[in-house]
Write a protein that holds these residues in place. Structure first.
Motif, PDB file in Angstrom:
ATOM      1  N   TYR A   1       6.407  -6.847  11.693  1.00 49.15           N
ATOM      2  CA  TYR A   1       6.507  -6.657  10.243  1.00 49.15           C
ATOM      3  C   TYR A   1       5.164  -6.855   9.539  1.00 49.15           C
ATOM      4  O   TYR A   1       5.088  -7.445   8.462  1.00 49.15           O
ATOM      5  CB  TYR A   1       7.594  -7.571   9.641  1.00 49.15           C
ATOM      6  CG  TYR A   1       8.985  -7.138  10.063  1.00 49.15           C
ATOM      7  CD1 TYR A   1       9.688  -6.179   9.331  1.00 49.15           C
ATOM      8  CD2 TYR A   1       9.572  -7.637  11.224  1.00 49.15           C
ATOM      9  CE1 TYR A   1      10.941  -5.755   9.739  1.00 49.15           C
ATOM     10  CE2 TYR A   1      10.823  -7.219  11.634  1.00 49.15           C
ATOM     11  CZ  TYR A   1      11.501  -6.280  10.888  1.00 49.15           C
ATOM     12  OH  TYR A   1      12.734  -5.855  11.293  1.00 49.15           O
ATOM     13  N   ILE A   2       4.125  -6.393  10.201  1.00 41.83           N
ATOM     14  CA  ILE A   2       2.817  -6.375   9.565  1.00 41.83           C
ATOM     15  C   ILE A   2       2.479  -4.907   9.332  1.00 41.83           C
ATOM     16  O   ILE A   2       2.580  -4.102  10.254  1.00 41.83           O
ATOM     17  CB  ILE A   2       1.743  -7.021  10.473  1.00 41.83           C
ATOM     18  CG1 ILE A   2       2.131  -8.467  10.797  1.00 41.83           C
ATOM     19  CG2 ILE A   2       0.367  -6.956   9.806  1.00 41.83           C
ATOM     20  CD1 ILE A   2       1.298  -9.097  11.890  1.00 41.83           C
TER      21      ILE A   2
ATOM     22  N   CYS B   1       0.806  -1.226   0.000  1.00 42.20           N
ATOM     23  CA  CYS B   1       0.000   0.000   0.000  1.00 42.20           C
ATOM     24  C   CYS B   1       0.842   1.280   0.000  1.00 42.20           C
ATOM     25  O   CYS B   1       0.297   2.380  -0.082  1.00 42.20           O
ATOM     26  CB  CYS B   1      -0.960   0.006   1.187  1.00 42.20           C
ATOM     27  SG  CYS B   1      -0.139   0.191   2.780  1.00 42.20           S
ATOM     28  N   GLY B   2       2.167   1.124   0.110  1.00 38.89           N
ATOM     29  CA  GLY B   2       3.014   2.307   0.062  1.00 38.89           C
ATOM     30  C   GLY B   2       3.104   3.065   1.372  1.00 38.89           C
ATOM     31  O   GLY B   2       3.754   4.120   1.454  1.00 38.89           O
ATOM     32  N   HIS B   3       2.477   2.546   2.417  1.00 39.57           N
ATOM     33  CA  HIS B   3       2.504   3.187   3.727  1.00 39.57           C
ATOM     34  C   HIS B   3       3.929   3.225   4.278  1.00 39.57           C
ATOM     35  O   HIS B   3       4.661   2.261   4.194  1.00 39.57           O
ATOM     36  CB  HIS B   3       1.583   2.412   4.680  1.00 39.57           C
ATOM     37  CG  HIS B   3       1.582   2.944   6.074  1.00 39.57           C
ATOM     38  ND1 HIS B   3       0.894   4.066   6.452  1.00 39.57           N
ATOM     39  CD2 HIS B   3       2.217   2.488   7.192  1.00 39.57           C
ATOM     40  CE1 HIS B   3       1.088   4.290   7.735  1.00 39.57           C
ATOM     41  NE2 HIS B   3       1.886   3.347   8.216  1.00 39.57           N
ATOM     42  N   LYS B   4       4.327   4.365   4.845  1.00 37.50           N
ATOM     43  CA  LYS B   4       5.679   4.494   5.396  1.00 37.50           C
ATOM     44  C   LYS B   4       5.636   4.538   6.916  1.00 37.50           C
ATOM     45  O   LYS B   4       4.753   5.162   7.499  1.00 37.50           O
ATOM     46  CB  LYS B   4       6.341   5.779   4.871  1.00 37.50           C
ATOM     47  CG  LYS B   4       6.730   5.688   3.415  1.00 37.50           C
ATOM     48  CD  LYS B   4       7.458   6.966   3.032  1.00 37.50           C
ATOM     49  CE  LYS B   4       7.509   7.265   1.562  1.00 37.50           C
ATOM     50  NZ  LYS B   4       7.745   6.238   0.617  1.00 37.50           N
ATOM     51  N   ASP B   5       6.595   3.860   7.521  1.00 41.92           N
ATOM     52  CA  ASP B   5       6.679   3.841   8.978  1.00 41.92           C
ATOM     53  C   ASP B   5       8.136   3.671   9.384  1.00 41.92           C
ATOM     54  O   ASP B   5       8.908   3.093   8.644  1.00 41.92           O
ATOM     55  CB  ASP B   5       5.864   2.654   9.516  1.00 41.92           C
ATOM     56  CG  ASP B   5       4.711   3.115  10.393  1.00 41.92           C
ATOM     57  OD1 ASP B   5       4.780   4.242  10.903  1.00 41.92           O
ATOM     58  OD2 ASP B   5       3.750   2.347  10.545  1.00 41.92           O
TER      59      ASP B   5
ATOM     60  N   CYS C   1      -2.422  -1.603   5.927  1.00 40.66           N
ATOM     61  CA  CYS C   1      -3.191  -2.557   5.108  1.00 40.66           C
ATOM     62  C   CYS C   1      -3.120  -3.994   5.620  1.00 40.66           C
ATOM     63  O   CYS C   1      -3.774  -4.884   5.083  1.00 40.66           O
ATOM     64  CB  CYS C   1      -2.731  -2.498   3.655  1.00 40.66           C
ATOM     65  SG  CYS C   1      -1.094  -3.201   3.382  1.00 40.66           S
ATOM     66  N   GLY C   2      -2.300  -4.244   6.625  1.00 40.19           N
ATOM     67  CA  GLY C   2      -2.237  -5.593   7.197  1.00 40.19           C
ATOM     68  C   GLY C   2      -1.384  -6.577   6.411  1.00 40.19           C
ATOM     69  O   GLY C   2      -1.367  -7.765   6.719  1.00 40.19           O
TER      70      GLY C   2
END
Lengths: 288, 274
Positions: free
Chosen positions: A53-54, A39-43, A58-59
């Motif tokens: 690592y989930i 999903c391209g989500h950054k963290d 988006c899970g």
């Protein structure tokens, strides 16, 4: 006081101190940012790691570095590594292979694609092998074959179960026929462990394919597929070229493997530790 | 004219020869060196795979189990036998016959000639990987003598499943490789047209494998275009098998398993290289 108990206490203390710096591999990138491939989500890396690592957005399940997998699973400080510096060799003198290995080493912080050792999980002592796809897609060459073989040998000697977290692109092409022979070598090790009446649990993680699927990863007493894993023998592209049609959605997924009868269960990452703990407890003693 | 002087042919030429339809196949060897061959069908799970033949018969008066890949000699034959690329049923049939051989104390002779296991959709659904793994595991722990003979192509896990043996014999122009040279080039260089280059790099000839300690004996070949060459080849293979089998027949089953294990233990180990 019992001198042996005293000695054990001292050794435990030394062990505790020497393992304080552990795990070393994942920590170097403490401040870096991880992007979810789905999903391209950054963290921040640290947060992703704490979330197993989930992806919190988006899970999606990301690939887990070997040492993080070990700390997710094992009782704290219980892991003792075997053959940490073991490397393979280059039987084909293959051009560019040395370089490729160097890159893989700096990318993954590992010497080779599998980490092996002993640990306790929910108090149960076990041999543990974790493959890390960050190292050349965890392909199996001579070093991986040898480390897994030696882990099984140790387990036979000490009458311990073996748990493998399989992940692999298959046999390592650069080492040619010697990689292929590791399929026979690891399978023979499983067979000997099996004959000794010992438990072998294999967890199929994303992706488990090729020569690893066609050897030790398919030979366990209990086979668990981690949710979201791709598991198969031949690659999707090769199959599509051979049969001249597209493969359906979900082909070679963990759920597909369970439906076809090739794994006992599909388990989410958060439940793996508990499930494995229970499996070890049930196998601790048979009635004869 | 014999072409058995090592080094005269390039690996590419040997790969072409290994795949030549002129070569005798498993069924030809069986017909000529096994007496009273009784083929056995089926894996007792799903079906019978025609790309693998298996059965029992006499070899020099010794009851044996024979298992091998069948490619077929013409297009119809190729189609019928799927070019020697087994489905899971082929490996399960082989595992079954190997265990049966152990039960009745019969040596196992395998003939290897396959591009690899069949990469099909149904093969995948029925557990191609698991079938190969089980066959490898079974063969590695058989209490009877096992001899594998590479007669042509030995590609990938599909070949290895029949080759975890006490003695591995290769015909001079047979090959044994991690993958077909085309597949190898495709994976490493994303270009299957570079297969000839792959042949040179892969160390897949009998001589290479002998040097690496994987092949135990190389059987020299006549040219198959010559008249009478088949008879020569059958005789040579027959002699090679009996020569290798004789000492194994005197070895106790436990000892065979132990030696096979130790041989594998050394394979690819930096510290105890063959």
């Amino acid at each position: 006081m019992n001198p042996f108990k005293e000695r054990k206490k001292i050794l435990d203390e030394i062990g505790r101190i020497s393992r304080l710096a552990f795990p070393s591999a994942g920590q170097s990138e403490n401040n870096s940012i991880v992007t979810c491939e789905k999903c391209g989500h950054k963290d921040p890396a640290e947060e992703i790691k704490n979330n197993l690592y989930i992806c919190p957005e988006c899970g999606a399940y990301m690939k887990v570095p070997a040492y993080d997998r070990i700390s997710m699973l094992c009782d704290e400080g219980s892991f003792r590594e075997f053959n940490k510096g073991r490397t393979g060799y280059d039987p084909l003198d293959f051009p560019g292979y040395e370089n490729k290995l160097k890159q893989a080493r700096s990318k993954s912080g590992l010497k080779e694609a599998v980490v092996t050792g002993t640990a306790r999980i929910s108090g149960h002592r076990t041999v543990l092998c974790v493959m890390d796809p960050a190292f050349m897609m965890a392909s199996m060459g001579t070093a991986v074959g040898e480390k897994i073989f030696l882990a099984f040998e140790y387990a036979v000697k000490k009458k311990l179960p073996v748990i493998i977290f399989a992940a692999s692109g298959g046999a390592r092409m650069q080492e040619g026929i010697m990689s292929l022979m590791q399929m026979a070598k690891t399978s023979a090790a499983v067979a000997k462990h099996d004959e000794a009446g010992l438990l072998y649990i294999c967890v199929l993680t994303n992706p488990t394919t090729g020569g690893v699927t066609a050897s030790f990863a398919s030979l366990a007493d209990v086979t668990i597929a981690e949710k979201g894993a791709l598991v198969g023998f031949a690659g999707k592209r090769v199959i599509e070229q051979t049969i001249g049609e597209e493969l359906p959605e979900g082909f070679q997924s963990a759920e597909f493997q369970m439906e076809k009868g090739f794994c006992d269960m599909v388990i989410g990452r958060k439940n793996l530790r508990r499930t494995i703990g229970k499996l070890l407890a049930v196998h601790e003693r048979g009635v004869r | 004219m014999e072409q058995n002087k090592a080094g005269r042919l390039s690996p590419v030429e040997r790969v072409k020869l290994a795949r030549s339809s002129l070569r005798p196949g498993t069924e030809d060897y069986i017909k000529n060196i096994i007496e009273d061959y009784i083929p056995m069908a089926g894996d007792r799970c799903y079906g019978d795979d025609l790309s693998v033949t298996g059965g029992i018969g006499f070899f020099h008066g010794i009851p044996v189990t024979v298992i091998g890949h069948v490619k077929g000699h013409d297009l119809d034959g190729n189609m019928k036998h799927r070019f020697g690329m087994p489905d899971p049923e082929g490996y399960r049939k082989a595992s079954r016959l190997m265990l049966q051989a152990a039960k009745f104390g019969r040596p196992v002779i395998t003939f290897v000639d396959t591009p690899g296991a069949y990469p099909g959709k149904e093969a995948e659904e029925r557990g191609q990987g698991q079938a190969i793994a089980e066959c490898i595991k079974t063969m590695s722990r058989l209490s009877v003598p096992t001899i594998s003979v590479f007669t042509g192509e030995g590609g990938s896990g599909g070949a290895l499943a029949f080759a975890v043996s006490d003695r591995l014999i290769m015909m001079e122009n047979s090959i044994f490789s991690i993958l077909s040279p085309e597949g190898f080039a495709s994976i490493l260089w994303h270009d299957s047209d570079r297969w000839q280059e792959a042949c040179e790099k892969m160390k897949l000839t009998a001589a290479d494998l002998n040097e690496m300690g994987i092949c135990d004996e190389i059987v020299p070949e006549p040219s198959f275009e010559m008249e009478g060459s088949y008879a020569v080849m059958f005789r040579r293979i027959d002699e090679a098998i009996i020569r290798n089998l004789k000492p194994l027949l005197k070895t106790d089953g436990e000892e065979l398993i132990k030696r096979r294990y130790l041989k594998l233990r050394k394979t690819g180990s930096k510290y105890g290289r063959n």
